[in-house]
Design an enzyme around this catalytic site. Structure first.
Site, PDB file in Angstrom:
ATOM      1  N   HIS A 110       1.667 -12.990  22.690  1.00  0.00           N
ATOM      2  CA  HIS A 110       1.004 -13.054  23.984  1.00  0.00           C
ATOM      3  C   HIS A 110      -0.190 -14.007  23.886  1.00  0.00           C
ATOM      4  O   HIS A 110      -0.561 -14.443  22.783  1.00  0.00           O
ATOM      5  CB  HIS A 110       0.537 -11.660  24.433  1.00  0.00           C
ATOM      6  CG  HIS A 110      -0.429 -11.024  23.497  1.00  0.00           C
ATOM      7  ND1 HIS A 110      -0.084 -10.048  22.607  1.00  0.00           N
ATOM      8  CD2 HIS A 110      -1.744 -11.266  23.294  1.00  0.00           C
ATOM      9  CE1 HIS A 110      -1.134  -9.698  21.897  1.00  0.00           C
ATOM     10  NE2 HIS A 110      -2.154 -10.418  22.289  1.00  0.00           N
TER      11      HIS A 110
HETATM   12  C1  T46 Z   1      -4.491  -9.572  20.208  1.00  0.00           C
HETATM   13  C2  T46 Z   1      -3.892  -9.265  18.898  1.00  0.00           C
HETATM   14  C3  T46 Z   1      -4.553  -9.975  17.760  1.00  0.00           C
HETATM   15  C4  T46 Z   1      -5.207  -0.629  24.164  1.00  0.00           C
HETATM   16  O1  T46 Z   1      -5.008   0.335  24.917  1.00  0.00           O
HETATM   17  N1  T46 Z   1      -6.482  -1.028  23.869  1.00  0.00           N
HETATM   18  C5  T46 Z   1      -6.754  -2.066  23.057  1.00  0.00           C
HETATM   19  O2  T46 Z   1      -7.933  -2.392  22.822  1.00  0.00           O
HETATM   20  C6  T46 Z   1      -5.651  -2.799  22.475  1.00  0.00           C
HETATM   21  C7  T46 Z   1      -5.916  -3.978  21.565  1.00  0.00           C
HETATM   22  C8  T46 Z   1      -4.378  -2.382  22.781  1.00  0.00           C
HETATM   23  N2  T46 Z   1      -4.175  -1.322  23.595  1.00  0.00           N
HETATM   24  C9  T46 Z   1      -2.797  -0.878  23.864  1.00  0.00           C
HETATM   25  C10 T46 Z   1      -1.929  -1.874  24.613  1.00  0.00           C
HETATM   26  C11 T46 Z   1      -0.536  -1.579  24.077  1.00  0.00           C
HETATM   27  O3  T46 Z   1       0.042  -0.520  24.811  1.00  0.00           O
HETATM   28  O4  T46 Z   1      -2.157  -0.676  22.598  1.00  0.00           O
HETATM   29  C12 T46 Z   1      -0.812  -1.092  22.652  1.00  0.00           C
HETATM   30  C13 T46 Z   1      -0.534  -2.150  21.591  1.00  0.00           C
HETATM   31  O5  T46 Z   1      -1.177  -3.383  21.961  1.00  0.00           O
HETATM   32  P1  T46 Z   1      -0.492  -4.800  21.766  1.00  0.00           P
HETATM   33  O6  T46 Z   1       0.991  -4.668  21.850  1.00  0.00           O
HETATM   34  O7  T46 Z   1      -1.138  -5.780  22.701  1.00  0.00           O
HETATM   35  O8  T46 Z   1      -0.904  -5.121  20.259  1.00  0.00           O
HETATM   36  P2  T46 Z   1      -0.724  -6.475  19.435  1.00  0.00           P
HETATM   37  O9  T46 Z   1      -0.923  -6.107  18.018  1.00  0.00           O
HETATM   38  O10 T46 Z   1       0.515  -7.191  19.807  1.00  0.00           O
HETATM   39  O11 T46 Z   1      -1.966  -7.403  19.934  1.00  0.00           O
HETATM   40  C14 T46 Z   1      -3.300  -7.032  19.638  1.00  0.00           C
HETATM   41  C15 T46 Z   1      -4.186  -7.172  20.888  1.00  0.00           C
HETATM   42  O12 T46 Z   1      -3.601  -6.439  21.980  1.00  0.00           O
HETATM   43  C16 T46 Z   1      -4.346  -8.601  21.309  1.00  0.00           C
HETATM   44  O13 T46 Z   1      -5.404  -8.719  22.241  1.00  0.00           O
HETATM   45  O14 T46 Z   1      -4.971 -10.677  20.420  1.00  0.00           O
HETATM   46  O15 T46 Z   1      -3.809  -7.861  18.617  1.00  0.00           O
END
Ligand code: T46
Length: 136
Positions: free
Chosen positions: A52
């Site tokens: 993303h």
């Molecule tokens: C990024 C990379 C480096 C939350 O509710 N609060 C939060 O602060 C975060 C980071 C995530 N979430 C929820 C959103 C999703 O339902 O946790 C779940 C997993 O998040 P995501 O799939 O976006 O995780 P990554 O590891 O793909 O990405 C993360 C960050 O979201 C993103 O901003 O830059 O790490």
């Protein structure tokens, strides 16, 4: 600062004979005011994350244990870097597609962000992302 996508900043080291200690002072040492800290850990073998971009969010990623390969794409160029030291942080500004690959067992990736979580700031579709950066 250079125009490379990979922008690394030094994290001050205050270790001594007893072991390591790394410091990120919230007022000053980090390149933006921190509003949120999260950490990614317990990543299952072979799993990649990210896929993303953010419209506004600025983040600093520090791999405090283990290693992970971070790949960045701005719509034209792709660069990647292995984070394997708590002495370096990777700055990721807005408008960059990011992917995280090759997590080592036990990897802990700590992320400092300049805003609270907001799903509306995410672009999670790569075609939407390339259209978004082309239209800026
Ligand atoms: C990024 C990379 C480096 C939350 O509710 N609060 C939060 O602060 C975060 C980071 C995530 N979430 C929820 C959103 C999703 O339902 O946790 C779940 C997993 O998040 P995501 O799939 O976006 O995780 P990554 O590891 O793909 O990405 C993360 C960050 O979201 C993103 O901003 O830059 O790490």
């Amino acid at each position: 600062m250079s125009d490379t996508l990979v922008k690394l900043v030094d994290i001050p080291q205050r270790g001594d004979a007893r072991g390591d200690l790394s410091v990120a002072e919230l007022s000053g040492a980090l390149p933006f005011p921190v509003r949120r800290v999260y950490w990614i850990h317990g990543t299952k073998p072979g799993v990649s994350r990210g896929f993303h971009a953010h419209k506004k969010l600025r983040q600093l990623c520090v791999c405090v244990t283990g290693s992970v390969r971070m790949s960045l794409f701005d719509g034209r160029r792709e660069e990647s870097v292995v984070l394997d030291s708590s002495a370096k942080g990777l700055l990721i500004g807005p408008g960059l597609w990011r992917e995280m690959h090759d997590f080592s067992p036990g990897c802990v990736l700590m992320v400092f962000a300049d805003a609270e979580y907001d799903e509306a700031d995410y672009i999670r579709n790569r075609t939407e992302f390339t259209d978004y950066v082309a239209g800026r």
